[in-house]
Motif scaffolding. Structure first.
Motif, PDB file in Angstrom:
ATOM      1  N   ALA A   1      11.680  16.307   7.557  1.00 56.97           N
ATOM      2  CA  ALA A   1      10.501  15.914   6.780  1.00 56.97           C
ATOM      3  C   ALA A   1       9.942  14.591   7.285  1.00 56.97           C
ATOM      4  O   ALA A   1       8.713  14.421   7.402  1.00 56.97           O
ATOM      5  N   LEU A   2      10.834  13.639   7.585  1.00 55.33           N
ATOM      6  CA  LEU A   2      10.381  12.351   8.124  1.00 55.33           C
ATOM      7  C   LEU A   2       9.686  12.546   9.462  1.00 55.33           C
ATOM      8  O   LEU A   2       8.614  11.966   9.712  1.00 55.33           O
ATOM      9  N   PHE A   3      10.268  13.372  10.344  1.00 62.07           N
ATOM     10  CA  PHE A   3       9.654  13.630  11.645  1.00 62.07           C
ATOM     11  C   PHE A   3       8.282  14.268  11.482  1.00 62.07           C
ATOM     12  O   PHE A   3       7.312  13.872  12.151  1.00 62.07           O
ATOM     13  N   TYR A   4       8.186  15.248  10.580  1.00 61.06           N
ATOM     14  CA  TYR A   4       6.909  15.939  10.384  1.00 61.06           C
ATOM     15  C   TYR A   4       5.834  14.979   9.885  1.00 61.06           C
ATOM     16  O   TYR A   4       4.701  14.972  10.395  1.00 61.06           O
ATOM     17  N   CYS A   5       6.191  14.181   8.891  1.00 57.87           N
ATOM     18  CA  CYS A   5       5.207  13.243   8.339  1.00 57.87           C
ATOM     19  C   CYS A   5       4.773  12.224   9.375  1.00 57.87           C
ATOM     20  O   CYS A   5       3.579  11.920   9.518  1.00 57.87           O
ATOM     21  N   ARG A   6       5.752  11.673  10.085  1.00 58.89           N
ATOM     22  CA  ARG A   6       5.466  10.568  10.998  1.00 58.89           C
ATOM     23  C   ARG A   6       4.752  11.015  12.265  1.00 58.89           C
ATOM     24  O   ARG A   6       3.872  10.305  12.776  1.00 58.89           O
ATOM     25  N   ASN A   7       5.118  12.179  12.780  1.00 55.00           N
ATOM     26  CA  ASN A   7       4.609  12.599  14.091  1.00 55.00           C
ATOM     27  C   ASN A   7       3.565  13.701  14.046  1.00 55.00           C
ATOM     28  O   ASN A   7       2.936  13.970  15.078  1.00 55.00           O
ATOM     29  N   ILE A   8       3.372  14.323  12.891  1.00 50.65           N
ATOM     30  CA  ILE A   8       2.413  15.427  12.828  1.00 50.65           C
ATOM     31  C   ILE A   8       1.339  15.176  11.765  1.00 50.65           C
ATOM     32  O   ILE A   8       0.148  15.079  12.082  1.00 50.65           O
TER      33      ILE A   8
ATOM     34  N   THR B   1       8.526   1.014  -2.993  1.00 53.36           N
ATOM     35  CA  THR B   1       9.052   1.858  -4.061  1.00 53.36           C
ATOM     36  C   THR B   1       8.917   3.327  -3.658  1.00 53.36           C
ATOM     37  O   THR B   1       8.351   3.650  -2.602  1.00 53.36           O
ATOM     38  N   MET B   2       9.406   4.199  -4.525  1.00 56.16           N
ATOM     39  CA  MET B   2       9.227   5.623  -4.282  1.00 56.16           C
ATOM     40  C   MET B   2       7.758   6.010  -4.259  1.00 56.16           C
ATOM     41  O   MET B   2       7.369   7.016  -3.662  1.00 56.16           O
ATOM     42  N   GLY B   3       6.920   5.207  -4.898  1.00 57.47           N
ATOM     43  CA  GLY B   3       5.495   5.494  -4.931  1.00 57.47           C
ATOM     44  C   GLY B   3       4.725   4.894  -3.784  1.00 57.47           C
ATOM     45  O   GLY B   3       3.495   5.002  -3.746  1.00 57.47           O
ATOM     46  N   ALA B   4       5.419   4.254  -2.825  1.00 62.87           N
ATOM     47  CA  ALA B   4       4.730   3.619  -1.699  1.00 62.87           C
ATOM     48  C   ALA B   4       4.440   4.643  -0.604  1.00 62.87           C
ATOM     49  O   ALA B   4       4.820   4.466   0.560  1.00 62.87           O
ATOM     50  N   GLY B   5       3.760   5.700  -0.991  1.00 63.58           N
ATOM     51  CA  GLY B   5       3.329   6.694  -0.032  1.00 63.58           C
ATOM     52  C   GLY B   5       4.470   7.421   0.662  1.00 63.58           C
ATOM     53  O   GLY B   5       5.606   7.455   0.185  1.00 63.58           O
ATOM     54  N   VAL B   6       4.160   7.972   1.816  1.00 61.88           N
ATOM     55  CA  VAL B   6       5.133   8.809   2.517  1.00 61.88           C
ATOM     56  C   VAL B   6       6.290   7.976   3.046  1.00 61.88           C
ATOM     57  O   VAL B   6       7.429   8.452   3.106  1.00 61.88           O
ATOM     58  N   TYR B   7       6.043   6.727   3.419  1.00 56.84           N
ATOM     59  CA  TYR B   7       7.136   5.896   3.913  1.00 56.84           C
ATOM     60  C   TYR B   7       8.125   5.598   2.795  1.00 56.84           C
ATOM     61  O   TYR B   7       9.341   5.724   2.982  1.00 56.84           O
ATOM     62  N   GLY B   8       7.630   5.189   1.647  1.00 55.99           N
ATOM     63  CA  GLY B   8       8.512   4.897   0.529  1.00 55.99           C
ATOM     64  C   GLY B   8       9.309   6.114   0.094  1.00 55.99           C
ATOM     65  O   GLY B   8      10.512   6.021  -0.180  1.00 55.99           O
ATOM     66  N   ALA B   9       8.644   7.268   0.036  1.00 58.76           N
ATOM     67  CA  ALA B   9       9.326   8.487  -0.406  1.00 58.76           C
ATOM     68  C   ALA B   9      10.446   8.878   0.549  1.00 58.76           C
ATOM     69  O   ALA B   9      11.576   9.157   0.137  1.00 58.76           O
ATOM     70  N   THR B  10      10.149   8.904   1.860  1.00 57.70           N
ATOM     71  CA  THR B  10      11.162   9.309   2.831  1.00 57.70           C
ATOM     72  C   THR B  10      12.268   8.252   2.946  1.00 57.70           C
ATOM     73  O   THR B  10      13.445   8.589   3.115  1.00 57.70           O
ATOM     74  N   PHE B  11      11.903   6.969   2.826  1.00 54.84           N
ATOM     75  CA  PHE B  11      12.904   5.904   2.906  1.00 54.84           C
ATOM     76  C   PHE B  11      13.940   6.051   1.801  1.00 54.84           C
ATOM     77  O   PHE B  11      15.153   6.026   2.046  1.00 54.84           O
ATOM     78  N   PHE B  12      13.482   6.208   0.561  1.00 53.32           N
ATOM     79  CA  PHE B  12      14.417   6.258  -0.559  1.00 53.32           C
ATOM     80  C   PHE B  12      15.143   7.597  -0.655  1.00 53.32           C
ATOM     81  O   PHE B  12      16.293   7.649  -1.118  1.00 53.32           O
ATOM     82  N   MET B  13      14.502   8.668  -0.216  1.00 55.50           N
ATOM     83  CA  MET B  13      15.203   9.950  -0.238  1.00 55.50           C
ATOM     84  C   MET B  13      16.365   9.947   0.752  1.00 55.50           C
ATOM     85  O   MET B  13      17.490  10.345   0.419  1.00 55.50           O
ATOM     86  N   LEU B  14      16.118   9.459   1.971  1.00 61.54           N
ATOM     87  CA  LEU B  14      17.167   9.463   2.985  1.00 61.54           C
ATOM     88  C   LEU B  14      18.264   8.449   2.669  1.00 61.54           C
ATOM     89  O   LEU B  14      19.448   8.775   2.663  1.00 61.54           O
ATOM     90  N   THR B  15      17.875   7.197   2.406  1.00 63.55           N
ATOM     91  CA  THR B  15      18.898   6.178   2.143  1.00 63.55           C
ATOM     92  C   THR B  15      19.564   6.403   0.790  1.00 63.55           C
ATOM     93  O   THR B  15      20.752   6.105   0.632  1.00 63.55           O
ATOM     94  N   GLY B  16      18.817   6.921  -0.181  1.00 66.81           N
ATOM     95  CA  GLY B  16      19.397   7.161  -1.500  1.00 66.81           C
ATOM     96  C   GLY B  16      20.437   8.258  -1.479  1.00 66.81           C
ATOM     97  O   GLY B  16      21.527   8.110  -2.050  1.00 66.81           O
TER      98      GLY B  16
END
Length: 290
Positions: free
Chosen positions: A109-116, A218-233
């Motif tokens: 999901a992170l790859f798709y968001c970041r690169n596509i 935060t989790m609401g900080a767009g796609v970066y926040g969502a993927t950051f907290f999902m993966l690290t969480g």
């Protein structure tokens, strides 16, 4: 396995051990249902939600404590032979394989968001796009996300990387102690491993607090926040489970439960912990560094 274990195992040495029927799976399913129901109620702002979650968690903890206790008792009285040991190892391999797929989905999901998807939004035809000033720069909160400061790699994340790598060394040190019959080395290595895991979790909790209160991350900080907290969480959740399992194994080692030949539970937890270490290395490179 000592002589008493060998003697108790002899009557069924040629047969796969099958435990007596139990209601633990039914109770565990009920606890998981209550936990999920409580979470749904909480998300929809129903007052009983936290209490239902607490009840479900209590049932799950009770069942796991009793069920694993029964399994440990079976092992200690010699109910398991090489046949069961091989089966357990195969099951653990499949379990870790499922965990690999679990994290692969989030990395994907992170790859798709970041690169596509983000570059696609930035390079849409100006005549049709609603976000004419949006660029493909990463990290991003998306076209209309709130501003935030991305998490750097060379602070707490680097310290946590050193902690987890060190914990892998201390766990291997403990394993060597077990194989050569050194109980003091075994116990010291395990205690240090648990301690390093707990320190890691403490630093991650501080990192989350700092991100929410001072960085706008935060989790609401767009796609970066969502993927950051999902993966690290989810990784932090796995570290928590691993630390609990290591603590249980440490207690069993202090009680003298394992020897160089019979120590599947130790190895299973060790495999799990090393898997968690590898996932963190990928997280550090892909999420924090790049």
């Amino acid at each position: 396995m000592n002589a008493s274990h060998a003697n108790s195992a002899a009557p069924h040495a040629g047969h796969y051990y099958v435990p007596q029927p139990t209601l633990y799976p039914v109770f565990l399913s009920g606890g998981m249902f209550l936990l999920a129901l409580g979470f749904i109620l909480l998300m929809n702002k129903f007052a009983p939600g936290p209490w239902v979650m607490a009840g479900g968690s209590a049932v799950i903890i009770f069942v796991l404590f009793k069920w694993f206790g029964a399994v440990i008792a079976e092992n200690q009285r010699g109910a398991y032979t090489d046949w069961e040991d091989k089966s357990f190892r195969q099951g653990m391999v499949w379990f870790i394989g499922s965990e690999v797929m679990f994290f692969a989905a989030f990395f994907g999901a992170l790859f798709y968001c970041r690169n596509i998807s983000v570059p696609a939004l930035a390079h849409m035809d100006p005549a049709f796009t609603l976000y004419k000033d949006f660029t493909a720069a990463w990290p991003t909160a998306g076209p209309k996300g709130a501003p935030f400061t991305p998490m750097g790699a060379w602070g707490i994340p680097a310290i946590n990387t050193a902690l987890l790598l060190s914990s892998g060394v201390t766990l291997t040190f403990a394993h060597w102690g077990l194989m050569k019959g050194s109980r003091s080395q075994l116990n010291l290595g395990l205690i240090l491993t648990v301690l390093l895991g707990v320190i890691f979790l403490g630093f991650q909790a501080y990192e989350y607090h700092h991100a929410y209160t001072e960085m706008g991350l935060t989790m609401g900080a767009g796609v970066y926040g969502a993927t950051f907290f999902m993966l690290t969480g989810f990784h932090g959740f796995h570290v928590t489970l691993g630390a609990i399992m290591l603590a249980v194994v440490t207690g069993r080692c202090l009680a003298g439960h394992f020897d160089a030949r019979r120590h599947f539970a130790f190895e299973a937890v060790a495999w799990y912990w090393h898997f968690v270490d590898v996932v963190w290395l990928l997280l550090f490179v892909v999420v924090y560094w790049l």
